[in-house]
Motif scaffolding. Sequence first.
Motif, PDB file in Angstrom:
ATOM      1  N   LEU A 187     -11.999  20.044  -5.569  1.00 54.53           N
ATOM      2  CA  LEU A 187     -10.884  19.953  -6.320  1.00 54.53           C
ATOM      3  C   LEU A 187     -10.454  19.115  -6.232  1.00 54.53           C
ATOM      4  CD1 LEU A 187      -8.218  23.123  -7.160  1.00 54.53           C
ATOM      5  CD2 LEU A 187      -6.852  20.981  -6.611  1.00 54.53           C
ATOM      6  N   LEU A 188      -9.742  18.435  -5.595  1.00 53.17           N
ATOM      7  CA  LEU A 188      -9.730  17.005  -5.508  1.00 53.17           C
ATOM      8  C   LEU A 188     -10.391  15.977  -6.247  1.00 53.17           C
ATOM      9  CD1 LEU A 188      -6.235  15.933  -4.344  1.00 53.17           C
ATOM     10  CD2 LEU A 188      -8.180  15.029  -2.493  1.00 53.17           C
ATOM     11  N   HIS A 189     -11.887  15.355  -6.097  1.00 52.45           N
ATOM     12  CA  HIS A 189     -12.711  14.660  -6.578  1.00 52.45           C
ATOM     13  C   HIS A 189     -12.695  15.202  -7.891  1.00 52.45           C
ATOM     14  CE1 HIS A 189     -13.613  13.792  -2.938  1.00 52.45           C
ATOM     15  NE2 HIS A 189     -14.365  12.779  -3.273  1.00 52.45           N
ATOM     16  N   THR A 190     -12.421  16.566  -8.793  1.00 52.90           N
ATOM     17  CA  THR A 190     -12.344  16.555 -10.578  1.00 52.90           C
ATOM     18  C   THR A 190     -11.598  16.819 -10.712  1.00 52.90           C
ATOM     19  OG1 THR A 190     -14.121  18.362  -8.935  1.00 52.90           O
ATOM     20  CG2 THR A 190     -13.097  19.008 -11.014  1.00 52.90           C
ATOM     21  N   HIS A 191      -9.949  16.875 -10.562  1.00 54.22           N
ATOM     22  CA  HIS A 191      -9.012  16.315 -10.887  1.00 54.22           C
ATOM     23  C   HIS A 191      -8.114  15.231 -10.853  1.00 54.22           C
ATOM     24  CE1 HIS A 191     -10.142  20.281 -12.741  1.00 54.22           C
ATOM     25  NE2 HIS A 191     -10.100  21.319 -11.487  1.00 54.22           N
ATOM     26  N   LEU A 193       3.076  19.721  -0.693  1.00 55.56           N
ATOM     27  CA  LEU A 193       3.382  21.272  -0.257  1.00 55.56           C
ATOM     28  C   LEU A 193       3.422  22.163  -1.087  1.00 55.56           C
ATOM     29  CD1 LEU A 193       5.098  20.857   2.659  1.00 55.56           C
ATOM     30  CD2 LEU A 193       2.670  20.601   2.579  1.00 55.56           C
ATOM     31  N   GLY A 194       2.468  23.272  -1.242  1.00 57.47           N
ATOM     32  CA  GLY A 194       2.544  24.609  -1.758  1.00 57.47           C
ATOM     33  C   GLY A 194       3.447  25.290  -0.918  1.00 57.47           C
ATOM     34  N   MET A 195       3.469  26.678  -1.314  1.00 51.50           N
ATOM     35  CA  MET A 195       3.647  27.976   0.012  1.00 51.50           C
ATOM     36  C   MET A 195       3.144  29.109  -0.822  1.00 51.50           C
ATOM     37  SD  MET A 195       7.461  29.557   0.560  1.00 51.50           S
ATOM     38  CE  MET A 195       7.372  30.265  -1.803  1.00 51.50           C
ATOM     39  N   GLY A 196       2.746  29.637  -0.053  1.00 50.93           N
ATOM     40  CA  GLY A 196       1.943  31.355  -0.042  1.00 50.93           C
ATOM     41  C   GLY A 196       2.962  31.871  -0.179  1.00 50.93           C
ATOM     42  N   CYS A 238       5.291  27.865  -8.725  1.00 57.67           N
ATOM     43  CA  CYS A 238       5.808  27.904  -9.886  1.00 57.67           C
ATOM     44  C   CYS A 238       5.857  29.478  -9.718  1.00 57.67           C
ATOM     45  CB  CYS A 238       4.141  27.559 -10.741  1.00 57.67           C
ATOM     46  SG  CYS A 238       4.435  26.118 -11.289  1.00 57.67           S
ATOM     47  N   GLY A 239       6.145  30.262 -10.618  1.00 61.06           N
ATOM     48  CA  GLY A 239       6.451  31.397 -10.643  1.00 61.06           C
ATOM     49  C   GLY A 239       7.443  32.418  -9.848  1.00 61.06           C
ATOM     50  N   ASN A 240       8.185  34.036 -10.128  1.00 61.39           N
ATOM     51  CA  ASN A 240       9.472  34.076  -9.253  1.00 61.39           C
ATOM     52  C   ASN A 240       8.887  34.315  -8.323  1.00 61.39           C
ATOM     53  OD1 ASN A 240      11.349  33.755 -11.701  1.00 61.39           O
ATOM     54  ND2 ASN A 240      10.674  35.239 -13.037  1.00 61.39           N
ATOM     55  N   GLY A 292       1.023  -1.336  -0.075  1.00 66.29           N
ATOM     56  CA  GLY A 292       0.403   0.054  -0.334  1.00 66.29           C
ATOM     57  C   GLY A 292       0.917   0.714   0.022  1.00 66.29           C
ATOM     58  N   ALA A 293      -0.047   2.406  -0.616  1.00 65.37           N
ATOM     59  CA  ALA A 293       1.162   3.729  -0.180  1.00 65.37           C
ATOM     60  C   ALA A 293       0.290   4.308  -0.011  1.00 65.37           C
ATOM     61  CB  ALA A 293       1.515   4.472  -2.343  1.00 65.37           C
ATOM     62  N   SER A 294       0.533   6.022   0.197  1.00 62.01           N
ATOM     63  CA  SER A 294      -0.454   6.699   0.929  1.00 62.01           C
ATOM     64  C   SER A 294       0.784   8.105   0.626  1.00 62.01           C
ATOM     65  CB  SER A 294       0.093   6.465   3.041  1.00 62.01           C
ATOM     66  OG  SER A 294       1.251   7.223   2.719  1.00 62.01           O
ATOM     67  N   LEU A 295      -0.685   9.315   0.145  1.00 61.33           N
ATOM     68  CA  LEU A 295      -0.175  10.761  -0.067  1.00 61.33           C
ATOM     69  C   LEU A 295      -1.532  11.451  -0.092  1.00 61.33           C
ATOM     70  CD1 LEU A 295       1.406  12.544  -3.365  1.00 61.33           C
ATOM     71  CD2 LEU A 295      -1.301  11.056  -4.649  1.00 61.33           C
ATOM     72  N   ALA A 296      -0.085  12.385   0.270  1.00 60.16           N
ATOM     73  CA  ALA A 296      -1.270  14.177   1.191  1.00 60.16           C
ATOM     74  C   ALA A 296      -0.681  15.032  -0.053  1.00 60.16           C
ATOM     75  CB  ALA A 296      -1.094  14.144   2.440  1.00 60.16           C
ATOM     76  N   VAL A 297      -1.896  15.800  -0.421  1.00 63.30           N
ATOM     77  CA  VAL A 297      -1.441  16.616  -1.720  1.00 63.30           C
ATOM     78  C   VAL A 297      -2.344  18.077  -0.531  1.00 63.30           C
ATOM     79  CG1 VAL A 297      -1.783  14.940  -3.406  1.00 63.30           C
ATOM     80  CG2 VAL A 297      -3.784  16.335  -2.884  1.00 63.30           C
ATOM     81  N   SER A 298      -1.674  18.859  -1.451  1.00 63.86           N
ATOM     82  CA  SER A 298      -2.750  20.348  -1.216  1.00 63.86           C
ATOM     83  C   SER A 298      -3.531  20.764  -2.484  1.00 63.86           C
ATOM     84  CB  SER A 298      -1.357  21.791  -1.430  1.00 63.86           C
ATOM     85  OG  SER A 298       0.116  21.381  -0.490  1.00 63.86           O
ATOM     86  N   GLY A 299      -4.060  21.950  -2.327  1.00 64.67           N
ATOM     87  CA  GLY A 299      -4.864  22.810  -3.133  1.00 64.67           C
ATOM     88  C   GLY A 299      -4.409  23.702  -4.121  1.00 64.67           C
ATOM     89  N   GLY A 300      -5.628  24.536  -4.298  1.00 62.47           N
ATOM     90  CA  GLY A 300      -4.714  25.290  -5.102  1.00 62.47           C
ATOM     91  C   GLY A 300      -4.605  25.479  -6.493  1.00 62.47           C
ATOM     92  N   SER A 301      -4.570  26.104  -7.392  1.00 60.34           N
ATOM     93  CA  SER A 301      -4.347  25.989  -9.027  1.00 60.34           C
ATOM     94  C   SER A 301      -3.353  25.421  -9.594  1.00 60.34           C
ATOM     95  CB  SER A 301      -4.778  27.403  -9.826  1.00 60.34           C
ATOM     96  OG  SER A 301      -3.718  28.310  -9.621  1.00 60.34           O
TER      97      SER A 301
END
Length: 235
Positions: A93-97, A141-144, A200-202, A44-53
């Motif tokens: 978002l997760l269910h959609t994509h 992870l993402g980052m604001g 992503c992005g400068n 088995g495997a586990s994956l934790a993801v972030s939201g956002g675009s």
Amino acid sequence: MKISDLNLPDHVTVCAFDSREALTDNLSTLLQHRLLQAIENRGGASLAVSGGSTPIPLFQSLSHAELAWENVTVTLVDDRWISPDETDSNDRLLHTHLLQNSAKQAHYIRLWQPDSSAEAAVDRCNTRLAAIDGPLDIVILGMGNDGHTASLFPCSSELDAALTSNADCVAVNPSTAPYARISLTPARLLNSELRILHICGNDKLETLSRALTSKPESMPINLFLQHPIMIYWAP
């Protein structure tokens, strides 16, 4: 600023790409390999993801991966405490994509619960997350630009408690962002085999530069930069 200008510690690995498409292709391949490896080694495997675009193209690519998804557990690193029917929901978002196509067979641990405040739901969320035995295989992870990651916001009165909590998740009420939240704690996120910061992005390079000389209390991403992590970046 160039990503090579950042004075990153040796335990931080940088994977920089000329385009977001190239980043998505490379990261999707890495994730498929690591998930397959975990399934073969442990069943088995586990994956934790972030939201956002930012991760949407990655989710769409990963959803088509030919894996034994029924042996993969997926959860969010955080979610806004709103119904999955609402546009801003990470659950939606997760269910959609991601939880589509082949990945529709994955076992999903939902954080959001109906008819409850985030604070009242924390114990039940911790019980759900306890189904993941041992380290998470992959955390994305993402980052604001304020240095927050997951829903660990520097403006939140709950941040200090979250940074030291041994629980899997906490309720958070940021003052500079909408909605109450549930967020996995640093303790749970750092209890993982592979951590990836997908940005992503400068402007994110400027944020990283500030975070490197900051403290977790003012820029929570700093805590994760103190531990092994891979940074996937494209302009």
